[in-house]
Design a protein around this motif. Sequence first.
Motif, PDB file in Angstrom:
ATOM      1  N   LEU A   1       0.929  -1.213   0.149  1.00 22.25           N
ATOM      2  CA  LEU A   1      -0.030   0.093   0.108  1.00 22.25           C
ATOM      3  C   LEU A   1       0.916   1.310  -0.015  1.00 22.25           C
ATOM      4  O   LEU A   1       0.500   2.271  -0.831  1.00 22.25           O
ATOM      5  CB  LEU A   1      -0.966   0.119   1.189  1.00 22.25           C
ATOM      6  CG  LEU A   1      -1.990  -1.001   1.271  1.00 22.25           C
ATOM      7  CD1 LEU A   1      -2.790  -1.223   2.651  1.00 22.25           C
ATOM      8  CD2 LEU A   1      -3.144  -0.742  -0.076  1.00 22.25           C
ATOM      9  N   LYS A   2       1.975   1.339   0.883  1.00 23.28           N
ATOM     10  CA  LYS A   2       2.828   2.431   0.706  1.00 23.28           C
ATOM     11  C   LYS A   2       3.626   2.537  -0.435  1.00 23.28           C
ATOM     12  O   LYS A   2       3.552   3.634  -0.817  1.00 23.28           O
ATOM     13  CB  LYS A   2       4.058   2.197   1.906  1.00 23.28           C
ATOM     14  CG  LYS A   2       3.487   2.376   3.232  1.00 23.28           C
ATOM     15  CD  LYS A   2       4.492   2.190   4.203  1.00 23.28           C
ATOM     16  CE  LYS A   2       3.873   2.193   5.733  1.00 23.28           C
ATOM     17  NZ  LYS A   2       5.173   2.094   6.868  1.00 23.28           N
ATOM     18  N   ALA A   3       4.009   1.545  -1.165  1.00 22.74           N
ATOM     19  CA  ALA A   3       4.542   1.671  -2.597  1.00 22.74           C
ATOM     20  C   ALA A   3       3.829   2.336  -3.585  1.00 22.74           C
ATOM     21  O   ALA A   3       3.971   3.257  -4.177  1.00 22.74           O
ATOM     22  CB  ALA A   3       5.091   0.450  -2.552  1.00 22.74           C
ATOM     23  N   GLN A   4       2.425   1.975  -3.442  1.00 27.20           N
ATOM     24  CA  GLN A   4       1.493   2.325  -4.364  1.00 27.20           C
ATOM     25  C   GLN A   4       1.305   3.858  -4.152  1.00 27.20           C
ATOM     26  O   GLN A   4       0.954   4.497  -5.171  1.00 27.20           O
ATOM     27  CB  GLN A   4       0.132   1.399  -4.205  1.00 27.20           C
ATOM     28  CG  GLN A   4      -0.940   1.825  -5.145  1.00 27.20           C
ATOM     29  CD  GLN A   4      -2.183   0.785  -5.201  1.00 27.20           C
ATOM     30  OE1 GLN A   4      -2.149  -0.150  -4.492  1.00 27.20           O
ATOM     31  NE2 GLN A   4      -2.928   1.022  -5.931  1.00 27.20           N
ATOM     32  N   GLU A   5       0.947   4.295  -2.918  1.00 29.32           N
ATOM     33  CA  GLU A   5       0.741   5.631  -2.670  1.00 29.32           C
ATOM     34  C   GLU A   5       1.966   6.552  -3.035  1.00 29.32           C
ATOM     35  O   GLU A   5       1.843   7.459  -3.520  1.00 29.32           O
ATOM     36  CB  GLU A   5       0.537   5.809  -1.208  1.00 29.32           C
ATOM     37  CG  GLU A   5      -0.735   5.114  -0.743  1.00 29.32           C
ATOM     38  CD  GLU A   5      -0.913   5.391   0.982  1.00 29.32           C
ATOM     39  OE1 GLU A   5       0.041   5.854   1.440  1.00 29.32           O
ATOM     40  OE2 GLU A   5      -2.032   4.770   1.438  1.00 29.32           O
ATOM     41  N   HIS A   6       3.069   5.887  -2.804  1.00 28.69           N
ATOM     42  CA  HIS A   6       4.326   6.961  -3.165  1.00 28.69           C
ATOM     43  C   HIS A   6       4.435   6.890  -4.801  1.00 28.69           C
ATOM     44  O   HIS A   6       4.693   8.042  -5.530  1.00 28.69           O
ATOM     45  CB  HIS A   6       5.530   6.221  -2.884  1.00 28.69           C
ATOM     46  CG  HIS A   6       6.861   6.782  -2.957  1.00 28.69           C
ATOM     47  ND1 HIS A   6       7.125   8.013  -2.534  1.00 28.69           N
ATOM     48  CD2 HIS A   6       7.865   6.445  -4.028  1.00 28.69           C
ATOM     49  CE1 HIS A   6       8.327   8.455  -3.004  1.00 28.69           C
ATOM     50  NE2 HIS A   6       8.878   7.762  -4.056  1.00 28.69           N
ATOM     51  N   ARG A   7       3.995   6.091  -5.369  1.00 23.28           N
ATOM     52  CA  ARG A   7       3.887   5.898  -6.996  1.00 23.28           C
ATOM     53  C   ARG A   7       3.048   7.029  -7.310  1.00 23.28           C
ATOM     54  O   ARG A   7       3.276   7.573  -8.322  1.00 23.28           O
ATOM     55  CB  ARG A   7       3.972   4.460  -7.603  1.00 23.28           C
ATOM     56  CG  ARG A   7       4.092   4.425  -9.092  1.00 23.28           C
ATOM     57  CD  ARG A   7       3.688   3.106  -9.737  1.00 23.28           C
ATOM     58  NE  ARG A   7       4.255   2.055  -8.713  1.00 23.28           N
ATOM     59  CZ  ARG A   7       3.859   1.260  -8.109  1.00 23.28           C
ATOM     60  NH1 ARG A   7       2.193   1.348  -7.770  1.00 23.28           N
ATOM     61  NH2 ARG A   7       4.298   0.205  -7.448  1.00 23.28           N
ATOM     62  N   THR A   8       2.070   6.816  -6.923  1.00 23.64           N
ATOM     63  CA  THR A   8       0.756   7.794  -7.302  1.00 23.64           C
ATOM     64  C   THR A   8       1.274   9.321  -6.911  1.00 23.64           C
ATOM     65  O   THR A   8       1.050  10.227  -8.019  1.00 23.64           O
ATOM     66  CB  THR A   8      -0.500   7.407  -6.427  1.00 23.64           C
ATOM     67  OG1 THR A   8      -0.922   6.178  -6.465  1.00 23.64           O
ATOM     68  CG2 THR A   8      -1.539   8.259  -7.009  1.00 23.64           C
ATOM     69  N   THR A   9       1.819   9.388  -5.843  1.00 21.04           N
ATOM     70  CA  THR A   9       2.218  10.884  -5.315  1.00 21.04           C
ATOM     71  C   THR A   9       3.192  11.587  -6.635  1.00 21.04           C
ATOM     72  O   THR A   9       3.155  12.705  -6.940  1.00 21.04           O
ATOM     73  CB  THR A   9       2.718  10.974  -4.147  1.00 21.04           C
ATOM     74  OG1 THR A   9       1.742  10.431  -3.235  1.00 21.04           O
ATOM     75  CG2 THR A   9       3.103  12.283  -3.652  1.00 21.04           C
ATOM     76  N   VAL A  10       4.232  10.629  -6.774  1.00 16.99           N
ATOM     77  CA  VAL A  10       5.141  10.828  -7.755  1.00 16.99           C
ATOM     78  C   VAL A  10       4.873  11.369  -9.154  1.00 16.99           C
ATOM     79  O   VAL A  10       5.021  12.269  -9.725  1.00 16.99           O
ATOM     80  CB  VAL A  10       6.364   9.946  -7.538  1.00 16.99           C
ATOM     81  CG1 VAL A  10       7.247  10.227  -8.805  1.00 16.99           C
ATOM     82  CG2 VAL A  10       7.118   9.936  -6.371  1.00 16.99           C
TER      83      VAL A  10
ATOM     84  N   THR B   1       1.790  17.536 -12.385  1.00 16.22           N
ATOM     85  CA  THR B   1       1.710  18.916 -12.124  1.00 16.22           C
ATOM     86  C   THR B   1       2.713  19.699 -12.759  1.00 16.22           C
ATOM     87  O   THR B   1       2.405  20.970 -13.237  1.00 16.22           O
ATOM     88  CB  THR B   1       1.383  19.091 -10.858  1.00 16.22           C
ATOM     89  OG1 THR B   1       0.166  18.416 -10.251  1.00 16.22           O
ATOM     90  CG2 THR B   1       0.896  20.667 -10.525  1.00 16.22           C
ATOM     91  N   ALA B   2       4.014  19.378 -12.368  1.00 12.01           N
ATOM     92  CA  ALA B   2       4.985  20.263 -12.871  1.00 12.01           C
ATOM     93  C   ALA B   2       5.286  20.576 -14.095  1.00 12.01           C
ATOM     94  O   ALA B   2       5.598  21.637 -14.855  1.00 12.01           O
ATOM     95  CB  ALA B   2       6.300  19.605 -12.265  1.00 12.01           C
ATOM     96  N   GLY B   3       4.854  19.365 -15.092  1.00 13.33           N
ATOM     97  CA  GLY B   3       5.006  19.462 -16.492  1.00 13.33           C
ATOM     98  C   GLY B   3       3.821  20.412 -16.963  1.00 13.33           C
ATOM     99  O   GLY B   3       4.020  21.261 -17.859  1.00 13.33           O
ATOM    100  N   THR B   4       2.847  20.537 -16.267  1.00 13.14           N
ATOM    101  CA  THR B   4       1.743  21.339 -16.977  1.00 13.14           C
ATOM    102  C   THR B   4       2.028  22.799 -16.407  1.00 13.14           C
ATOM    103  O   THR B   4       1.704  23.611 -17.422  1.00 13.14           O
ATOM    104  CB  THR B   4       0.154  20.832 -16.254  1.00 13.14           C
ATOM    105  OG1 THR B   4       0.119  19.507 -16.340  1.00 13.14           O
ATOM    106  CG2 THR B   4      -0.791  21.791 -16.489  1.00 13.14           C
ATOM    107  N   VAL B   5       2.498  23.101 -15.353  1.00 19.98           N
ATOM    108  CA  VAL B   5       2.882  24.539 -14.942  1.00 19.98           C
ATOM    109  C   VAL B   5       4.039  24.777 -15.848  1.00 19.98           C
ATOM    110  O   VAL B   5       3.940  25.861 -16.612  1.00 19.98           O
ATOM    111  CB  VAL B   5       3.144  24.463 -13.700  1.00 19.98           C
ATOM    112  CG1 VAL B   5       3.665  25.858 -13.027  1.00 19.98           C
ATOM    113  CG2 VAL B   5       2.164  24.084 -12.649  1.00 19.98           C
TER     114      VAL B   5
END
Length: 590
Positions: free
Chosen positions: A214-223, A229-233
């Motif tokens: 679950l922690k690995a999945q959450e980290h992948r989603t956050t990254v 978001t950075a690419g869009t900005v």
Amino acid sequence: MSWLLGRNRTQQPQEPLSVEGGDPEGKTAGDRSGDAQLSKAERKAMEAYRFDSSALERAAQAAKQLESSKHAREALELSKMQELTRQQEYQLKVKEYEAHIEQAKVEQKRIDHEERRKTLVEETKQQQLRAQYQDQLARKRYEEQLAQQQRVQEENLRKQEESVARQEAMRRQTIEHEIEMKEKNRLKLLEHEMRVKAKVDRENRDINLEQIRLKAQEHRTTVLEGIRTAGTVVGAGVEAMLTDWDKVLTAAGGLSLLALGVYAAKGATGVTSRYVEARIGKPTLVGETSRFAFLDAIQHPIKYVQKLRSKPTDALKGVILNPKLEERLRDIAIATKNTRVNRGMYRNVLMHGPPGTGKTMFAKRLAAHSGMDYAIMTGGDVAPMGKEGVTAIHKVFDWSQTSRRGLLLFVDEADAFLRKRSSEHISEDLRAALNAFLYRTSEQNEKFMLVLASNTPEQFDYAINDRLDEMVEFSLPGLEERERLLRLYFDKYVLQPAAEGRKRFKLDQFDYGSTCTKMADICEGMSGREISKLGVAWQAAVYASEDGVLTEKMVLDRCHAAAHQHKQKMAWLSEQERSDHKTITGGKGT
């Protein structure tokens, strides 16, 4: 009257009448046989008491003849005189005999007195030998007692060391045992904890795996969301900037101003650091200075205040030189002091001569006398700096310009980097440093005074010689100067400490003046620095002695040793060095 009794007569005695059939002396055969049985001594005794009738007959006959003679009276007087003479001779012999006896007594007394004297001498000698023997026995007994005590002390010390060693070994064993037990307990506890944890992990393995997933999945989603978001900005910003030229110009101007600010800050920092170093710090080449920096004033406020309150002193105080040289140096000191007061241009001075003749000492005294600061740099420090030598020299002169009191810049061993450029093989860095020095000293200056010191001034570049206004030669001290130096250092290192009553520093009674005169002859060829080291050698001799008393013999022995060492140093010089030394000293010295 002896001749009347038949004594000492020369005529033959008349034969006595003999009795028929008997002995002429009237002895019978029985008497002769009895006399034969007597000893020789008894017969002589009998002869003395025997009566001689023939003598009476001769006396009677002589008396008749004398009475009938007309010279009877004269003969009687003559016989009386002869008898008196014989008595006097006898008395004289008696007196001579008595005198001889007295002389024999006197001689005997003299012999007895001589024997008694010899006996007393022998007894005294025996007593001395006995006393020496007893002293030797006592000393030997005392040494044996000391040796026994030392053995006992060593034995006790050995036992104590063994006891301490045993205690230390026991303590170490105890500590090691405690550490071992603690380590075992810690390992057992850790093993127990690991077992418990392994058991818990085995029991909760499925739960732990689910949590990790679950922690690995959450980290992948956050990254992924962050990247998206950075690419869009960034894409929106780039698109907006490229479509709007005003924003492009603003960004370019901001970057240019940022670069300009960085370079301006860097230059300002360099200028500020150089200013701070010139005002507050001290250049790298300056080894010693009397000038107080800001940090020095904070660290040593008392010395700084004392320096501000200090008054100018005599330039030749504690400096002993040739009278003519002293007169010339005094003129230089007066001129320098008046130059500072009147804000005139300082003159550059060269002081050359053998090492240890007082060049550096006079430079310091000259600065103190003139109310100036002094800074000492060594020419040998320039060459190792390489390309940084030019910058370092400029820093020294920039720093010298900031002195409010005026600075005396003393360059010791100046010939190390101010050599001839035409004949000497010098590096490009050293040549550049020389050119920088020549550039900064091309004109007279009212901020600093340049003083060069060298043992071989003939190696200077011609441009350096052109910048010198005064050249002063410091020679080896003569006989009078050596005696004055010895008296000065004897008073400083011996008389003053002895008068202060320092521990283990006493001075024996002897003629100090005559001793200094003797040492002045011994120290021929020695420099002032070598003579000053004698004071420290005298103090070392006192501290090394058993009773802490400095005697005349110790003073002279140290002086002879210093003179021998000076000759040994001169013998170590090579032919070229010896030739240069003779050139420097003018042929004087050892």
